[in-house]
Design a protein around this motif. Structure first.
Motif, PDB file in Angstrom:
ATOM      1  N   LEU A 158      36.517   1.694 -24.774  1.00  0.00           N
ATOM      2  CA  LEU A 158      37.149   2.743 -23.980  1.00  0.00           C
ATOM      3  C   LEU A 158      37.029   2.500 -22.475  1.00  0.00           C
ATOM      4  CD1 LEU A 158      38.546   5.567 -24.117  1.00  0.00           C
ATOM      5  CD2 LEU A 158      36.262   6.555 -23.908  1.00  0.00           C
ATOM      6  N   GLU A 159      35.846   2.028 -22.046  1.00  0.00           N
ATOM      7  CA  GLU A 159      35.603   1.837 -20.612  1.00  0.00           C
ATOM      8  C   GLU A 159      36.590   0.852 -19.991  1.00  0.00           C
ATOM      9  OE1 GLU A 159      33.005   1.376 -22.961  1.00  0.00           O
ATOM     10  OE2 GLU A 159      32.699   3.543 -22.755  1.00  0.00           O
ATOM     11  N   PHE A 160      37.033  -0.092 -20.783  1.00  0.00           N
ATOM     12  CA  PHE A 160      37.992  -1.088 -20.280  1.00  0.00           C
ATOM     13  C   PHE A 160      39.267  -0.404 -19.793  1.00  0.00           C
ATOM     14  CE2 PHE A 160      41.643  -3.878 -21.001  1.00  0.00           C
ATOM     15  CZ  PHE A 160      41.246  -5.069 -20.408  1.00  0.00           C
ATOM     16  N   TYR A 161      39.788   0.505 -20.604  1.00  0.00           N
ATOM     17  CA  TYR A 161      41.052   1.174 -20.270  1.00  0.00           C
ATOM     18  C   TYR A 161      40.868   2.349 -19.317  1.00  0.00           C
ATOM     19  CZ  TYR A 161      42.673  -1.462 -24.303  1.00  0.00           C
ATOM     20  OH  TYR A 161      42.974  -2.465 -25.179  1.00  0.00           O
ATOM     21  N   ALA A 162      39.640   2.869 -19.249  1.00  0.00           N
ATOM     22  CA  ALA A 162      39.392   4.055 -18.422  1.00  0.00           C
ATOM     23  C   ALA A 162      39.362   3.738 -16.926  1.00  0.00           C
ATOM     24  CB  ALA A 162      38.072   4.707 -18.836  1.00  0.00           C
ATOM     25  N   LYS A 201      43.251  -2.644 -11.993  1.00  0.00           N
ATOM     26  CA  LYS A 201      42.210  -3.524 -12.543  1.00  0.00           C
ATOM     27  C   LYS A 201      42.509  -3.855 -13.996  1.00  0.00           C
ATOM     28  CE  LYS A 201      38.187  -2.377  -9.689  1.00  0.00           C
ATOM     29  NZ  LYS A 201      38.627  -1.251  -8.846  1.00  0.00           N
ATOM     30  N   VAL A 202      42.933  -2.841 -14.743  1.00  0.00           N
ATOM     31  CA  VAL A 202      43.261  -3.076 -16.146  1.00  0.00           C
ATOM     32  C   VAL A 202      44.415  -4.074 -16.243  1.00  0.00           C
ATOM     33  CG1 VAL A 202      44.026  -2.028 -18.312  1.00  0.00           C
ATOM     34  CG2 VAL A 202      42.474  -0.776 -16.794  1.00  0.00           C
ATOM     35  N   ALA A 203      45.386  -3.904 -15.351  1.00  0.00           N
ATOM     36  CA  ALA A 203      46.546  -4.800 -15.352  1.00  0.00           C
ATOM     37  C   ALA A 203      46.104  -6.249 -15.177  1.00  0.00           C
ATOM     38  CB  ALA A 203      47.519  -4.394 -14.233  1.00  0.00           C
ATOM     39  N   ARG A 204      45.238  -6.476 -14.220  1.00  0.00           N
ATOM     40  CA  ARG A 204      44.701  -7.823 -13.983  1.00  0.00           C
ATOM     41  C   ARG A 204      44.068  -8.402 -15.228  1.00  0.00           C
ATOM     42  NH1 ARG A 204      42.260 -10.607  -9.291  1.00  0.00           N
ATOM     43  NH2 ARG A 204      40.722 -11.244 -10.816  1.00  0.00           N
ATOM     44  N   ASP A 205      43.239  -7.607 -15.884  1.00  0.00           N
ATOM     45  CA  ASP A 205      42.497  -8.102 -17.036  1.00  0.00           C
ATOM     46  C   ASP A 205      43.356  -8.222 -18.292  1.00  0.00           C
ATOM     47  OD1 ASP A 205      40.288  -8.360 -15.470  1.00  0.00           O
ATOM     48  OD2 ASP A 205      39.397  -6.449 -16.056  1.00  0.00           O
ATOM     49  N   LEU A 206      44.526  -7.577 -18.266  1.00  0.00           N
ATOM     50  CA  LEU A 206      45.416  -7.715 -19.428  1.00  0.00           C
ATOM     51  C   LEU A 206      46.196  -9.026 -19.372  1.00  0.00           C
ATOM     52  CD1 LEU A 206      46.817  -4.114 -20.021  1.00  0.00           C
ATOM     53  CD2 LEU A 206      45.237  -5.404 -21.457  1.00  0.00           C
ATOM     54  N   LEU A 207      46.283  -9.625 -18.192  1.00  0.00           N
ATOM     55  CA  LEU A 207      46.950 -10.922 -18.113  1.00  0.00           C
ATOM     56  C   LEU A 207      46.139 -11.933 -18.922  1.00  0.00           C
ATOM     57  CD1 LEU A 207      47.986 -11.140 -14.345  1.00  0.00           C
ATOM     58  CD2 LEU A 207      49.490 -10.837 -16.327  1.00  0.00           C
ATOM     59  N   GLY A 208      46.782 -12.608 -19.838  1.00  0.00           N
ATOM     60  CA  GLY A 208      46.104 -13.566 -20.692  1.00  0.00           C
ATOM     61  C   GLY A 208      45.547 -12.954 -21.960  1.00  0.00           C
ATOM     62  N   ALA A 209      45.515 -11.628 -22.027  1.00  0.00           N
ATOM     63  CA  ALA A 209      45.035 -10.965 -23.246  1.00  0.00           C
ATOM     64  C   ALA A 209      46.092 -11.100 -24.345  1.00  0.00           C
ATOM     65  CB  ALA A 209      44.752  -9.496 -22.965  1.00  0.00           C
ATOM     66  N   HIS A 210      45.677 -10.860 -25.577  1.00  0.00           N
ATOM     67  CA  HIS A 210      46.592 -10.966 -26.708  1.00  0.00           C
ATOM     68  C   HIS A 210      46.936  -9.582 -27.268  1.00  0.00           C
ATOM     69  CE1 HIS A 210      45.450 -15.378 -27.944  1.00  0.00           C
ATOM     70  NE2 HIS A 210      45.902 -15.290 -26.716  1.00  0.00           N
ATOM     71  N   VAL A 211      48.224  -9.358 -27.551  1.00  0.00           N
ATOM     72  CA  VAL A 211      48.642  -8.142 -28.264  1.00  0.00           C
ATOM     73  C   VAL A 211      49.060  -8.580 -29.651  1.00  0.00           C
ATOM     74  CG1 VAL A 211      49.964  -6.037 -28.079  1.00  0.00           C
ATOM     75  CG2 VAL A 211      49.908  -7.621 -26.168  1.00  0.00           C
ATOM     76  N   GLN A 264      46.845  -4.105 -31.833  1.00  0.00           N
ATOM     77  CA  GLN A 264      45.521  -4.399 -31.285  1.00  0.00           C
ATOM     78  C   GLN A 264      45.675  -5.239 -30.029  1.00  0.00           C
ATOM     79  OE1 GLN A 264      42.362  -3.653 -32.635  1.00  0.00           O
ATOM     80  NE2 GLN A 264      43.274  -2.468 -34.317  1.00  0.00           N
ATOM     81  N   ILE A 265      44.795  -5.014 -29.063  1.00  0.00           N
ATOM     82  CA  ILE A 265      44.745  -5.877 -27.883  1.00  0.00           C
ATOM     83  C   ILE A 265      43.369  -6.507 -27.860  1.00  0.00           C
ATOM     84  CG2 ILE A 265      44.623  -5.929 -25.362  1.00  0.00           C
ATOM     85  CD1 ILE A 265      46.866  -3.922 -25.254  1.00  0.00           C
ATOM     86  N   THR A 266      43.330  -7.824 -27.645  1.00  0.00           N
ATOM     87  CA  THR A 266      42.044  -8.513 -27.591  1.00  0.00           C
ATOM     88  C   THR A 266      41.957  -9.342 -26.317  1.00  0.00           C
ATOM     89  OG1 THR A 266      42.921 -10.390 -28.858  1.00  0.00           O
ATOM     90  CG2 THR A 266      41.810  -8.671 -30.107  1.00  0.00           C
ATOM     91  N   CYS A 267      40.741  -9.446 -25.797  1.00  0.00           N
ATOM     92  CA  CYS A 267      40.525 -10.228 -24.581  1.00  0.00           C
ATOM     93  C   CYS A 267      39.229 -11.029 -24.738  1.00  0.00           C
ATOM     94  CB  CYS A 267      40.469  -9.316 -23.361  1.00  0.00           C
ATOM     95  SG  CYS A 267      39.111  -8.140 -23.401  1.00  0.00           S
ATOM     96  N   GLU A 268      38.830 -11.694 -23.693  1.00  0.00           N
ATOM     97  CA  GLU A 268      37.600 -12.475 -23.734  1.00  0.00           C
ATOM     98  C   GLU A 268      36.396 -11.535 -23.736  1.00  0.00           C
ATOM     99  OE1 GLU A 268      37.378 -15.867 -24.049  1.00  0.00           O
ATOM    100  OE2 GLU A 268      39.504 -15.579 -24.470  1.00  0.00           O
ATOM    101  N   PRO A 269      35.237 -12.036 -24.213  1.00  0.00           N
ATOM    102  CA  PRO A 269      34.038 -11.194 -24.311  1.00  0.00           C
ATOM    103  C   PRO A 269      33.617 -10.578 -22.974  1.00  0.00           C
ATOM    104  CG  PRO A 269      33.737 -13.204 -25.552  1.00  0.00           C
ATOM    105  CD  PRO A 269      35.021 -13.358 -24.798  1.00  0.00           C
ATOM    106  N   ASP A 270      33.970 -11.223 -21.862  1.00  0.00           N
ATOM    107  CA  ASP A 270      33.578 -10.671 -20.568  1.00  0.00           C
ATOM    108  C   ASP A 270      34.549  -9.582 -20.097  1.00  0.00           C
ATOM    109  OD1 ASP A 270      35.799 -12.099 -19.896  1.00  0.00           O
ATOM    110  OD2 ASP A 270      34.831 -13.387 -18.419  1.00  0.00           O
ATOM    111  N   GLY A 271      35.485  -9.231 -20.967  1.00  0.00           N
ATOM    112  CA  GLY A 271      36.403  -8.165 -20.616  1.00  0.00           C
ATOM    113  C   GLY A 271      37.602  -8.632 -19.815  1.00  0.00           C
ATOM    114  N   SER A 272      37.820  -9.918 -19.749  1.00  0.00           N
ATOM    115  CA  SER A 272      38.985 -10.424 -19.022  1.00  0.00           C
ATOM    116  C   SER A 272      39.918 -11.131 -19.988  1.00  0.00           C
ATOM    117  CB  SER A 272      38.561 -11.417 -17.942  1.00  0.00           C
ATOM    118  OG  SER A 272      38.304 -12.678 -18.525  1.00  0.00           O
ATOM    119  N   GLY A 273      41.112 -11.398 -19.509  1.00  0.00           N
ATOM    120  CA  GLY A 273      42.061 -12.148 -20.308  1.00  0.00           C
ATOM    121  C   GLY A 273      41.913 -13.636 -20.062  1.00  0.00           C
TER     122      GLY A 273
END
Length: 212
Positions: free
Chosen positions: A7-11, A16-26, A155-164
């Motif tokens: 939850l904290e990721f999207y909150a 900032k969320v936009a940045r970290d969604l780059l490279g993430a998988h949907v 589902q959206i997944t990213c790297e363990p550090d919370g980035s894409g």
DNA sequence: CGGCTGATGGACT
DNA sequence: GTCCATCAGCCGA
């Protein structure tokens, strides 16, 4: 191994969320078939503070999801035929979101080609917000979907550090035409973000004035 | 490649 | 009525 963000990721702030969604998988599961797309272009919207946001003029039936808790999908219908998907960000009660604008198909290519028969090249399969949504096989029925639920069909997944896993040096930003800056001087906010030089990023076209 | 335009329907003024 | 957080197809260079 990729993780499903908490939850904290999207909150956080939508930029900032936009940045970290780059490279993430949907990933979507539609009719038993999984499709995964790597996000290459996004756009941040800031709710009632943002003249370019659907939520700018307050909550309506259509924008209600954006005012709800973060980590849900806001899927809207536009131009009489297209669906576009956003991820709701920020605290409950605020209406910020990130529009997913483009991506690269990682898996499920066969299913995507069936949904996007007009695409000549693979890089066009999810190049554009409505194309990306169609590529995933989604529509308005996904509006309000909770990404935080392990059973969710998206589902959206990213790297363990919370980035894409996209370095800041590989991220480009740009302004949105038609949205004025704080001084009303025509400046635009750099709230469009994309992976530099990625071929699946949509060509930016300023909105044209159309008349009939 | 770039420019132009019709399609098509819901939200909002 | 008017405005879209768009796309595909067609045209010319």
């Amino acid at each position: 191994m990729r993780i499903r963000p908490e939850l904290e990721f999207y909150a956080r702030d939508s930029l900032k969320v936009a940045r970290d969604l780059l490279g993430a998988h949907v990933t979507s599961r539609v009719a038993g078939t999984d499709t995964t797309i790597r996000i290459t272009e996004v756009e941040a919207y800031r709710g009632q503070e943002d003249p370019g946001s659907h939520a700018y003029r307050g909550e309506t039936k259509r924008t209600a999801v954006m005012f709800g808790p973060p980590g849900h999908l806001y899927v809207y219908f536009t131009y009489g035929m297209h669906w576009c998907m956003n991820v709701v960000c920020g605290a409950t009660g605020t209406a910020s979101a990130v529009l997913l604008r483009a991506g690269e198909v990682v898996s499920g290519l066969e299913a995507v080609r069936e949904r996007r028969v007009s695409a000549r090249r693979d890089i066009d399969l999810a190049r554009g917000p409505a194309r990306l949504t169609t590529a995933l096989g989604l529509d308005g029925s996904a509006n309000g979907l909770n990404l935080l639920s392990p059973q969710a069909t998206v589902q959206i997944t990213c790297e363990p550090d919370g980035s894409g896993a996209v370095r800041a040096s590989q991220i480009s930003t740009g302004g949105r035409v038609g949205v004025s800056g704080p001084g009303g001087d025509g400046d635009t906010y750099p709230w469009r973000l994309w992976i530099t030089s990625d071929p699946t990023v949509s060509q930016y076209r300023p909105g044209k004035v159309r008349r009939r």
